[in-house]
Motif scaffolding. Structure first.
Motif, mmCIF file in Angstrom:
data_model
loop_
_atom_site.group_PDB
_atom_site.id
_atom_site.type_symbol
_atom_site.label_atom_id
_atom_site.label_comp_id
_atom_site.label_asym_id
_atom_site.label_seq_id
_atom_site.Cartn_x
_atom_site.Cartn_y
_atom_site.Cartn_z
ATOM 1 N N CYS A 35 -2.404 -64.336 8.413
ATOM 2 C CA CYS A 35 -2.712 -62.943 7.157
ATOM 3 C C CYS A 35 -1.926 -62.949 6.208
ATOM 4 O O CYS A 35 -1.231 -61.943 5.504
ATOM 5 C CB CYS A 35 -2.785 -61.881 8.552
ATOM 6 S SG CYS A 35 -1.525 -61.324 8.922
ATOM 7 N N TYR A 36 -0.222 -63.364 6.910
ATOM 8 C CA TYR A 36 0.967 -63.319 5.683
ATOM 9 C C TYR A 36 -0.116 -63.898 4.235
ATOM 10 O O TYR A 36 -0.303 -65.230 4.258
ATOM 11 C CB TYR A 36 2.322 -63.809 6.228
ATOM 12 C CG TYR A 36 2.719 -63.753 5.476
ATOM 13 C CD1 TYR A 36 3.220 -62.493 4.696
ATOM 14 C CD2 TYR A 36 3.634 -65.279 4.541
ATOM 15 C CE1 TYR A 36 4.699 -62.533 3.611
ATOM 16 C CE2 TYR A 36 4.285 -64.765 3.768
ATOM 17 C CZ TYR A 36 5.115 -63.734 3.275
ATOM 18 O OH TYR A 36 6.487 -63.485 2.242
ATOM 19 N N SER A 43 0.511 -57.451 2.231
ATOM 20 C CA SER A 43 0.237 -58.477 3.792
ATOM 21 C C SER A 43 0.782 -58.952 4.666
ATOM 22 O O SER A 43 2.356 -58.815 4.569
ATOM 23 C CB SER A 43 -0.210 -59.437 2.730
ATOM 24 O OG SER A 43 0.409 -60.418 1.816
ATOM 25 N N ARG A 162 -6.843 -60.315 3.703
ATOM 26 C CA ARG A 162 -6.649 -61.111 2.875
ATOM 27 C C ARG A 162 -7.187 -60.514 1.644
ATOM 28 O O ARG A 162 -6.761 -59.935 0.665
ATOM 29 C CB ARG A 162 -6.361 -62.656 3.057
ATOM 30 C CG ARG A 162 -4.923 -62.663 3.594
ATOM 31 C CD ARG A 162 -5.264 -64.163 3.642
ATOM 32 N NE ARG A 162 -4.253 -65.007 4.233
ATOM 33 C CZ ARG A 162 -3.330 -66.339 4.608
ATOM 34 N NH1 ARG A 162 -4.526 -66.832 3.629
ATOM 35 N NH2 ARG A 162 -2.557 -66.628 5.376
ATOM 36 N N TYR A 165 -6.549 -57.212 0.276
ATOM 37 C CA TYR A 165 -5.250 -56.612 -0.683
ATOM 38 C C TYR A 165 -5.947 -57.321 -1.523
ATOM 39 O O TYR A 165 -5.377 -57.499 -3.008
ATOM 40 C CB TYR A 165 -4.614 -57.497 0.356
ATOM 41 C CG TYR A 165 -3.598 -57.306 1.528
ATOM 42 C CD1 TYR A 165 -3.256 -55.338 1.115
ATOM 43 C CD2 TYR A 165 -3.770 -57.378 2.950
ATOM 44 C CE1 TYR A 165 -2.972 -54.643 1.944
ATOM 45 C CE2 TYR A 165 -3.188 -56.540 3.113
ATOM 46 C CZ TYR A 165 -2.554 -55.220 3.661
ATOM 47 O OH TYR A 165 -2.276 -54.916 4.321
#
Length: 338
Positions: A35-36, A43, A162, A165
């Protein structure tokens, strides 16, 4: 600040997260991330794929943190000591994370366009388990068109946020998001409103699985059969820096360029992504740099020198020697026929 990760000590700026510090050391130390996404603010902290063990909080307070922490949102402290691949507890926890991510994820790899570029495939290959313990039916959703270029297959979505964002920070107006709660949560648009703006195609690039796909590329080819090259053009909307994916002499898709962590370097517009599919539209720079362990490198490099521990361990545990002392009398009639 000095931080030690897997017995390697480096100095980083205050405010650096454990994930960012590990990436400065190298890919062999960096935790996985589902997810980062560094270019996207806010995120991280949702998938728990990057859990690490902090054995010493700082030089002033060397006590260990009581639980595993997500490295993507945990900032380093001076003198912090972190265990990533060297901690059996971390590796065992990641097996559990993989199992949770696959609870509702279908085995679509043979038909999924993301195969070969899928972060979930890589994560499962490195840290997963070969069996499932679930017997319940999976959540299923019908494919949904989110405009003329994008199709959503919610069955594959891992709710990494993601794309949400990206729509918030890159496009002019977001019309999709996460609806409902808990195991009913899904990515969707209000009354199936189309995602239609100049940078909407970037949600395809940031998706770590095959949930958001390019309708102009669907089922055209496998990524390891293509030839990716870096190219650029003069574009008034974006940087114009892209990767062209060739099948023979045909450009079958256009994507934004990504760094070694699979993150987009410069977001591109829909004109470059969907409408410029001719070589004459671009200035070719040369072959894309492909990591040797990537499946995209198939037939492009020699044998990979990187041997993931998980598949070798599984092979050692589950494969057995063939017993050559079996009765072969049943072969005699076949010999007579010859």
């Amino acid at each position: 600040m000095k931080v030690t990760i897997d017995n390697i000590t480096i100095e980083v700026e205050p405010g650096t997260t454990i994930m960012q510090a590990a990436r400065q050391i190298g890919a062999h130390v960096a935790p996985p991330a589902m997810c980062y996404y560094e270019p996207l603010k806010g995120s991280g902290g949702k998938c728990r794929a990057c859990l690490v063990k902090v054995t010493a909080g700082s030089e002033k307070d060397p006590r260990p943190m009581p639980k595993l922490v997500p490295s993507c949102i945990t900032q380093v402290q001076d003198g912090m000591i972190v265990e990533n691949t060297t901690s059996p507890q971390v590796l065992e926890a990641r097996k559990g994370v993989v199992e949770f991510l696959l609870l509702n994820h279908p085995l679509d790899c043979p038909v999924c366009d993301q195969a070969g570029e899928c972060h979930l495939q890589d994560f499962t290959f490195e840290h997963g388990v070969s069996k499932t313990r679930t017997i319940e039916e999976r959540n299923t959703f019908e494919p949904q068109d989110l405009g003329p270029y994008i199709q959503l297959n919610m069955n594959r979505c891992v709710l990494c946020y993601r794309c949400v964002y990206t729509a918030d920070q890159v496009t002019e107006g977001r019309v999709h998001g996460v609806m409902h709660r808990g195991d009913h949560a899904e990515i969707s648009t209000y009354i199936e409103k189309a995602i239609d703006n100049d940078f909407s195609g970037n949600v395809i690039d940031v998706c770590p699985v095959g949930a958001l796909t390019d309708k102009t590329y669907r089922f055209k080819n496998r990524v390891w059969f293509t030839k990716p090259v870096d190219a650029h053009c003069d574009c008034g909307k974006c940087s114009g820096k892209v990767t062209l994916w060739y099948r023979g002499d045909e450009v079958i898709r256009v994507t934004a360029r990504k760094n070694e962590w699979g993150e987009v370097q410069d977001f591109i517009c829909n004109t470059c992504r969907f409408e410029r599919k001719k070589t004459s539209d671009w200035t070719i720079e040369g072959p894309m740099k492909v990591a040797r362990h990537s499946v995209i490198s198939a037939n492009k490099y020699g044998a990979s020198s990187i041997k993931p521990a998980f598949p070798l361990k599984q092979a050692a545990e589950q494969y057995k020697q063939i017993d050559d002392n079996r009765d072969r009398s049943f072969l005699e009639p076949q010999k007579q026929l010859k």
